[in-house]
Design an enzyme around this catalytic site. Structure first.
Site, PDB file in Angstrom:
ATOM      1  CE  LYS A 133       0.978  -0.703   4.639  1.00 44.30           C
ATOM      2  NZ  LYS A 133       0.869  -1.914   5.080  1.00 44.30           N
ATOM      3  CG  ASP A 169      20.015  -2.967   1.193  1.00 45.84           C
ATOM      4  OD1 ASP A 169      20.450  -2.646   0.092  1.00 45.84           O
ATOM      5  OD2 ASP A 169      20.460  -2.269   2.460  1.00 45.84           O
ATOM      6  CE1 TYR A 217      14.339   7.418   1.904  1.00 45.86           C
ATOM      7  CE2 TYR A 217      15.865   6.854   0.612  1.00 45.86           C
ATOM      8  CZ  TYR A 217      15.044   6.363   1.561  1.00 45.86           C
ATOM      9  OH  TYR A 217      15.176   5.337   2.121  1.00 45.86           O
ATOM     10  CG  ASP A 251       2.547  -5.080   4.527  1.00 45.11           C
ATOM     11  OD1 ASP A 251       2.246  -4.438   3.200  1.00 45.11           O
ATOM     12  OD2 ASP A 251       1.629  -4.911   5.360  1.00 45.11           O
ATOM     13  CG  ASP A 301      16.967   2.696   0.912  1.00 41.73           C
ATOM     14  OD1 ASP A 301      18.173   1.788   0.677  1.00 41.73           O
ATOM     15  OD2 ASP A 301      17.115   3.797   1.631  1.00 41.73           O
TER      16      ASP A 301
END
Ligand code: NAD
Length: 364
Positions: free
Chosen positions: A186, A246, A140, A218, A242
């Site tokens: 990852k 959620d 970001y 994942d 992020d």
């Protein structure tokens, strides 16, 4: 004495902050602790008054306080403003100014709310996950970034210091919880993740009492909905966090129930996860539980008042067990209450809970 800067913001922000303040004041009385509140403008209300969503004076107040408590910012009225003047621009500015690099999102299910989740009760029951997201680095903020007619690009980058400080936080929180950290990356594809994993392993040497597991992002997303109980602290970078926070949030039910904390080396900011909900603002129907639960996080993480935080959470759970619900979580057969009624119920219940624990006045 603890000084708290209140930033109620816009929409339902002032309503839910008001609810949280009532609870904090009562905690102060019962625990013999003084809280001083200073209310400041942030968001659309600050733009209306000063032409900017966050003034330097307000930041100065935050710097001189022990904790910052935020409602929510934004609303239809300010949607067409240039990006840097929008209420939401103040969120990024304050996080950066206060150096809030660690975002804590607990995903814990209140027993009476089990049936509100999209997951089966037996999978959810007993879930208590803390998602710890790195908040000021990663893709970001990485440079170079941009796009032209032929390509778009961002840079996912982490320095050693950034990974060390968030990893330390993860192990320290795990130490006072269930002593497990799942570090999400990852590393099978990304070099930045291989680096992240290497640094986390190094930091872990200082925390041999905490169990460390590595998980590809994942797989972590799948495991969170397959068997959320397996997790204690989930340590993630900005982008992965992020998304995972959620997912974790939604398995627990409603937006109006989710607290959060953003913590740096010196400052801390607490806020409900939800936004300013302009569609229901001013109607006295907002759910105050996310804000009250964020206040409990403030008691625990900024003031080390763990017992008080625990009792606030217990009061919330008891009120839900008694069937009281604001409109967002109401089902037929429940007792529908307003924001104020829900807050007063939690306040009364807090006193009962204190009495049940045979403690009227606590000391820190
Ligand atoms: P929102 O979270 O404000 O609302 C989403 C839906 O959930 C709405 O239907 C709302 O009524 C409901 N809701 C949210 N909180 C609730 C509560 N406590 N009780 C009952 N119902 C609740 O998200 P949105 O509608 O996408 O955004 C509205 C504004 O809030 C926008 O301007 C957005 O940019 C801003 N926002 C601010 C923050 C923040 O301040 N941290 C976070 C998210 C969104």
């Amino acid at each position: 004495m603890f000084k708290i800067t209140l930033l109620p913001g816009d929409g339902i922000g002032p309503e839910v902050v008001n609810a949280a303040v009532k609870v904090i004041k009562l905690v102060g009385e019962r625990f013999n602790t003084d809280f001083e509140f200073k209310t400041c403008l942030m968001g659309g209300c600050s733009y209306d008054a000063h032409g900017t969503p966050l003034t330097d004076e307000v930041l100065g107040e935050c710097y001189s306080s022990d904790a910052v408590f935020l409602g929510a910012v934004g609303g239809y009225k300010w949607e067409d403003l240039p990006h840097q003047l929008k209420p939401e621009a103040a969120l990024l500015k304050i996080r950066k100014a206060l150096g809030l690099y660690a975002n804590l999102r607990p995903a814990k299910v209140y027993e009476p709310m089990l049936s509100y989740s999209s997951l089966k009760e037996e999978i959810l029951k007993g879930t208590d996950v803390l998602i710890l997201r790195e908040l000021t680095g990663g893709i970001y903020f990485g440079q170079p970034r941009g796009y032209d007619d032929g390509k778009g690009f961002n840079t996912m980058i982490y320095t050693k210091d950034e990974v060390v400080r968030i990893a330390r936080k993860a192990f320290e929180y795990a130490r006072v919880r269930n002593k497990k950290v799942a570090s999400v990356d990852k590393a099978n594809v990304l070099e930045v993740s291989q680096f992240w994993r290497k640094v986390v392993i190094e930091v872990h040497k200082d925390y041999p009492d905490v169990q460390l597991q590595h998980m590809y992002v994942d797989n972590a997303a799948m495991q969170l909905v397959r068997d959320p109980k397996q997790f204690d602290v989930v340590l993630t970078s900005n982008l992965f966090g992020d998304i995972l926070s959620d997912i974790a949030a939604m398995i627990t039910g409603s937006l109006g129930m989710l607290p959060s904390a953003s913590i740096g080396s010196k400052y801390a900011l607490y806020e409900p996860v939800h936004g300013s909900a302009p569609d229901i603002a001013g109607k006295n129907i907002a759910n105050p539980i996310a804000a009250i639960s964020s206040a409990a996080m403030m008691l625990k993480y900024s003031f080390q008042m763990d017992k008080a935080a625990e009792l606030v959470e217990e009061a919330i759970e008891n009120v839900l067990t008694k069937g009281y619900r604001t409109k967002d979580i109401y089902k037929e057969g429940d007792k529908l209450v307003s924001t104020d009624e829900m807050t007063n119920n939690i306040i009364e219940e807090f006193d009962t809970v204190c009495a049940n624990h045979s403690l009227n006045v606590f000391t820190l």
